[in-house]
Design an enzyme around this catalytic site. Structure first.
Site, PDB file in Angstrom:
ATOM      1  N   ASP A   1       0.859  -1.180   0.000  1.00  0.00           N
ATOM      2  CA  ASP A   1       0.000   0.000   0.000  1.00  0.00           C
ATOM      3  C   ASP A   1       0.898   1.234   0.000  1.00  0.00           C
ATOM      4  OD1 ASP A   1      -1.726  -2.118   0.568  1.00  0.00           O
ATOM      5  OD2 ASP A   1      -2.914  -0.981   2.017  1.00  0.00           O
TER       6      ASP A   1
ATOM      7  N   LYS B   1      -6.969   3.472  -2.553  1.00  0.00           N
ATOM      8  CA  LYS B   1      -7.262   3.384  -1.121  1.00  0.00           C
ATOM      9  C   LYS B   1      -7.456   4.784  -0.566  1.00  0.00           C
ATOM     10  CE  LYS B   1      -4.940   1.955   3.199  1.00  0.00           C
ATOM     11  NZ  LYS B   1      -3.746   1.271   3.743  1.00  0.00           N
TER      12      LYS B   1
ATOM     13  N   LYS C   1     -10.248   0.363  -1.627  1.00  0.00           N
ATOM     14  CA  LYS C   1     -10.046   0.051  -0.222  1.00  0.00           C
ATOM     15  C   LYS C   1     -10.392   1.260   0.636  1.00  0.00           C
ATOM     16  CE  LYS C   1      -6.560  -1.353   3.207  1.00  0.00           C
ATOM     17  NZ  LYS C   1      -5.186  -1.849   3.419  1.00  0.00           N
TER      18      LYS C   1
END
Length: 225
Positions: free
Chosen positions: A91, A152, A182
């Site tokens: 991430d 995300k 996300k």
């Protein structure tokens, strides 16, 4: 929409990114993730490799975290090392100052650098609470162009806040299923988690996963969940 406890658990990156987290706490995180049926654990790069029995649980980590103000080469090197140490997913935090300066092409370049450094799943953290709607759309487009697998919402560390239903809806509408979405940051109960999924989230970043899952309504069919 309604989602079962088990189905929601399989969407969770069970997360421990506190700066004072210990190896013992990571061991507890892994054990809890297995018990809950979470999709993955997400830990800091310094906690890799994870030596505990993961079972079916995947390993995620972060790079350029939490500010995003690292050079593309630094982010790429961090992602490459983490992948070698067993991370299945990375991430990365974008440099949102580049986005706000009207240089989305430079955001694409840093995403491409990280993409080239890891063969695993790449999620791009855009810090949605700090962006305008137009910037959220621009960030999602940059993530897609750069080769990311997910966009995300948040690190959970930015003072502007974490995930919102509005941001998730906008991100989902922008990527239109081509990338996953996300939601992360500030999701602390079942109702909020369910709202994020209804808005289009396909993965959730949670640190209090058990508390969220324990809020699931009992099933009338099986007498529980």
């Amino acid at each position: 929409m309604d989602i079962t406890r088990e189905a929601l658990a399989r969407m969770i990156d069970h997360t421990l990114l506190k700066t004072d987290a210990t190896a013992a706490q990571v061991s507890e995180l892994v054990a809890e993730a297995r018990d809950l049926g979470a999709y993955s654990v997400c830990v800091s790069p310094s906690m890799l490799p994870i030596t505990e029995d993961l079972g079916a649980v995947k390993v995620a980590t972060v790079c350029g975290f939490p500010s995003g103000n690292h050079t593309p080469a630094t982010k790429a090197a961090e992602a490459a090392e983490s992948t070698k140490l067993g991370a299945d997913e990375v991430d990365m935090v974008i440099n949102i100052s580049l986005l706000k300066a009207g240089r989305p092409e430079l955001v694409v370049e840093e995403i491409q650098a990280v993409r080239a450094a890891t063969g695993g799943v790449l999620k791009v953290i855009i810090e949605s609470a700090a962006l305008t709607d137009d910037e959220i759309v621009e960030a999602c487009r940059a993530a897609e162009t750069g080769g990311a697998d997910y966009v995300k919402t948040s690190t959970g560390f930015h003072p502007a806040g974490g995930a919102t239903v509005h941001a998730v809806e906008l991100m989902s509408a922008t990527v239109e299923g081509r990338l996953g979405v996300k939601a992360s940051g500030g999701i602390r109960d079942w109702e909020t988690a369910q709202a994020m999924v209804a808005a289009g989230a396909t993965r959730l970043g949670l640190s209090g996963s058990r508390a969220v899952l324990d809020g699931a309504p009992a099933s009338e069919d099986d007498g529980g969940y």
